[in-house]
Design a protein around this motif. Structure first.
Motif, short mmCIF file in Angstrom:
data_model
loop_
_atom_site.label_atom_id
_atom_site.label_comp_id
_atom_site.label_asym_id
_atom_site.label_seq_id
_atom_site.Cartn_x
_atom_site.Cartn_y
_atom_site.Cartn_z
N ALA A 1 -1.62 2.73 -11.28
CA ALA A 1 -0.82 3.82 -10.72
C ALA A 1 0.07 3.26 -9.61
O ALA A 1 -0.41 2.56 -8.71
CB ALA A 1 -1.73 4.91 -10.16
N PRO A 2 1.39 3.52 -9.67
CA PRO A 2 2.31 2.91 -8.70
C PRO A 2 2.15 3.47 -7.30
O PRO A 2 1.71 4.60 -7.09
CB PRO A 2 3.68 3.24 -9.28
N ALA A 3 2.52 2.65 -6.31
CA ALA A 3 2.36 3.03 -4.91
C ALA A 3 3.05 4.34 -4.55
O ALA A 3 2.47 5.19 -3.86
CB ALA A 3 2.85 1.89 -4.01
N PRO A 4 4.32 4.57 -4.97
CA PRO A 4 4.96 5.84 -4.61
C PRO A 4 4.19 7.05 -5.13
O PRO A 4 4.12 8.08 -4.45
CB PRO A 4 6.35 5.73 -5.24
N LEU A 5 3.62 6.93 -6.34
CA LEU A 5 2.84 8.04 -6.90
C LEU A 5 1.59 8.28 -6.07
O LEU A 5 1.23 9.43 -5.79
CB LEU A 5 2.46 7.74 -8.35
N LEU A 6 0.91 7.22 -5.68
CA LEU A 6 -0.32 7.37 -4.90
C LEU A 6 -0.05 8.07 -3.57
O LEU A 6 -0.79 8.99 -3.18
CB LEU A 6 -0.95 6.00 -4.67
N LEU A 7 0.99 7.65 -2.88
CA LEU A 7 1.31 8.29 -1.61
C LEU A 7 1.73 9.73 -1.81
O LEU A 7 1.28 10.64 -1.09
CB LEU A 7 2.40 7.50 -0.89
N ARG A 8 2.60 9.97 -2.78
CA ARG A 8 3.04 11.35 -3.03
C ARG A 8 1.85 12.25 -3.37
O ARG A 8 1.76 13.38 -2.89
CB ARG A 8 4.05 11.36 -4.18
N SER A 9 0.93 11.73 -4.18
CA SER A 9 -0.24 12.52 -4.57
C SER A 9 -1.09 12.85 -3.35
O SER A 9 -1.59 13.98 -3.21
CB SER A 9 -1.07 11.76 -5.61
N PHE A 10 -1.27 11.88 -2.46
CA PHE A 10 -2.07 12.13 -1.26
C PHE A 10 -1.42 13.19 -0.38
O PHE A 10 -2.09 14.03 0.21
CB PHE A 10 -2.26 10.83 -0.47
N LEU A 11 -0.11 13.17 -0.29
CA LEU A 11 0.60 14.13 0.55
C LEU A 11 0.57 15.53 -0.05
O LEU A 11 0.53 16.53 0.69
CB LEU A 11 2.05 13.69 0.74
N GLU A 12 0.55 15.63 -1.36
CA GLU A 12 0.68 16.93 -2.01
C GLU A 12 -0.66 17.55 -2.41
O GLU A 12 -0.75 18.77 -2.56
CB GLU A 12 1.56 16.81 -3.25
N TYR A 13 -1.67 16.73 -2.62
CA TYR A 13 -2.95 17.23 -3.11
C TYR A 13 -3.94 17.28 -1.95
O TYR A 13 -4.13 16.30 -1.23
CB TYR A 13 -3.48 16.31 -4.21
N THR A 14 -4.61 18.43 -1.78
CA THR A 14 -5.56 18.58 -0.68
C THR A 14 -6.94 18.98 -1.18
O THR A 14 -7.77 19.46 -0.40
CB THR A 14 -5.06 19.62 0.33
N GLY A 15 -7.20 18.78 -2.46
CA GLY A 15 -8.47 19.19 -3.05
C GLY A 15 -9.55 18.13 -2.94
O GLY A 15 -9.41 17.14 -2.21
N PRO A 16 -10.65 18.30 -3.69
CA PRO A 16 -11.76 17.35 -3.66
C PRO A 16 -11.32 15.92 -4.03
O PRO A 16 -10.44 15.73 -4.86
CB PRO A 16 -12.74 17.91 -4.71
#
Length: 531
Positions: A405-420
């Motif tokens: 999984a590419p770095a931009p996707l990982l950061l974006r996912s962390f910023l947008e997802y707040t679940g478990p």
């Protein structure tokens, strides 16, 4: 014996400073050896359990006279399992039990498998009471598959546990195994497939044994008729409803049962005939219709009926049916849920069909794309496509599961997802570090803490974050090498953060040696030139 939690709770401030030194990446090997030799138990616990260790320190741990100290290393998740199994024949059962129990890891992490030869040795020589559930997680897939035919009888006995997935030839061999315990274990599993034996062994009152037999074992006609006519417990009918050996005529009877839970369980069965499916498609309970809608063997007429069902859960379920075309899916009024957890899923032992994976990954249906985003073996072109998907679930599931999984996707996912399991994203191989200083003032404390991962975060920002309202942010910032030395000196005396301050790689060697010399105590004067 005190638990690790008790050991840490009882540690005083000097001991917590020494425990911080034990984690400090700039502390030389000689000082780690001193800590191992002389530090209090809590510091030795942190040293042996919570970090990778140089070879010389590992050698000293293995020879350490204290049972607790060796046991902490036995559960270290950071070191190579080949190092942990050097404790394989430790003279103390306590150490061997911790080796078998394995590291304590927060979900979704799992321990790395122990070497196969070590596992075989443990099964062959350890008391069975030491080889509980966590031990099984440390067995490699390769060894687990070979266990039913292993040359060592005790290992074959473990292999019998895979009975349901074993071939007829392997089952026959185990039933006539030269080892009596293997034969007895195999015969016990075989009895579960004998309806007459199940009937003779079935308790006449609700209990765990009755539940197991009604749910999983071969049911005779007499047992089924007894449950239908005179159930011993209110769950009896619901339990036989999911038993794969339930006769077809009993399936028909339960499909017409007045209890919606029972009809719902029947709706999940893989052996429903057309008549039962048609009956359940018209069931008044939407939960039952939803279970039917998930069935892969639905006929065209049933699918058409469910596609216009008044309940949204039913329409969503049937919209995933593999027989539908993209055009047919587009005609269904379904709603995609966004309140589901998007978490890590272990890799499948049997890879999915590549054609099915590609078709679903390219589908217009977000839930089908989410399904394939979990695939650890997704090819690069589909990784790139799903990384730019317009569905949050697809993006986060890809980030949580794919090793590339590419770095931009990982950061974006962390910023947008707040679940478990949000924090799991930061453990992925490509999670970025550069540029995270920009989040030092973010309103979300988990996002603010990212700034402590950026090696370029300014000293003033790091200093400010050590005073953050959230402990996790303060602790992460306290370990940042850009923390001003004056602030670091103050935090070494902070009851809450001294442990993290001592772990800061920018801590100067003179201070490290002074703390070691004074058993973690701090002189009243903090001016190093004058003290």
């Amino acid at each position: 014996m005190p638990t690790p939690e008790q050991i840490w709770a009882d540690a005083d401030l000097p001991t917590r400073r020494l425990a911080g030194l034990a984690l400090n990446p700039s502390v030389p090997e000689s000082i780690l050896l001193r800590l191992l030799s002389d530090a209090p138990l809590a510091a030795r616990m942190v040293l042996c359990r919570d970090r990778i260790l140089p070879d010389a320190v590992v050698d000293a741990v293995i020879k350490h006279p204290d049972t607790y100290t060796r046991s902490f290393f036995a559960r270290n998740p950071h070191v190579d399992p080949a190092q942990r199994v050097r404790l394989l024949d430790d003279p103390e059962w306590f150490v061997r039990a911790h080796l078998a129990g394995g590291p304590r890891l927060a979900a979704p992490a799992r321990p790395r498998p122990l070497p196969d030869e070590a596992v075989v040795h443990m099964i062959s020589t350890y008391d069975d009471e030491l080889l509980g559930g966590p031990f099984y997680q440390q067995i490699s897939t390769r060894l687990r598959r070979s266990m039913p035919t292993h040359p060592i009888a005790k290992v074959r006995r473990w292999g019998v546990g895979e009975w349901a997935s074993l071939s007829a030839d392997i089952r026959a061999a185990l039933l006539t195994d030269p080892d009596g315990q293997v034969r007895e274990t195999a015969q016990r599993h075989a009895r579960y497939q004998d309806p007459a034996w199940v009937e003779s062994a079935l308790p006449d009152r609700p209990c765990h044994a009755r539940t197991d037999l009604l749910l999983h074992r071969a049911l005779s006609r007499a047992v089924v008729e007894g449950v239908l006519a005179r159930p011993a417990g209110k769950e009896d009918k619901a339990m036989i409803a999911v038993n794969p050996t339930l006769p077809p005529d009993a399936v028909v009877l339960l499909a017409a049962d007045s209890d919606p839970e029972i009809r719902g369980r029947i709706a999940q069965r893989a052996d429903l005939g057309p008549a039962e499916c048609r009956a359940l498609v018209a069931d008044p309970d939407p939960d039952v219709r939803t279970q039917v809608a998930y069935r892969a063997d639905l006929g065209p007429a049933e699918r058409r009926t469910l596609m216009t069902d008044p309940h949204p859960d039913v329409r969503l379920a049937v919209s995933l049916h593999p027989a539908l075309s993209e055009e047919e899916r587009a005609q269904i009024d379904y709603q995609v849920p966004m309140d589901h957890p998007f978490v890590f899923c272990p890799a499948l032992e049997v890879p999915r069909d590549p054609k099915t994976v590609r078709r679903n990954a390219l589908s217009n249906h977000p839930l089908l794309r989410r399904q394939e985003a979990r695939d650890h073996l997704l090819p690069p072109d589909l990784v790139a496509r799903l990384a730019a998907d317009d569905d949050l679930g697809v993006r986060v599931l890809l980030a949580q599961n794919h090793p590339d999984a590419p770095a931009p996707l990982l950061l974006r996912s962390f910023l947008e997802y707040t679940g478990p399991e949000r924090s799991h994203l930061t453990t992925r191989p490509n999670f970025p570090t550069n540029g995270l200083a920009a989040f030092a003032d973010h309103e979300d404390p988990e996002v603010r803490a990212l700034a402590a991962r950026d090696p370029e975060t300014e000293p003033t920002a790091v200093d400010r974050l050590t005073q953050d309202p959230e402990y996790a942010v303060r602790a992460a910032a306290t370990r940042h090498p850009n923390l001003p030395q004056s602030r670091l000196a103050v935090l070494l005396d902070d009851e809450e953060l001294a442990h993290d301050a001592a772990a800061n790689p920018a801590l100067d060697l003179d201070t490290i040696r002074r703390l070691l010399k004074t058993d973690g105590r701090r002189p009243r004067c903090i001016d190093h030139e004058r003290c």
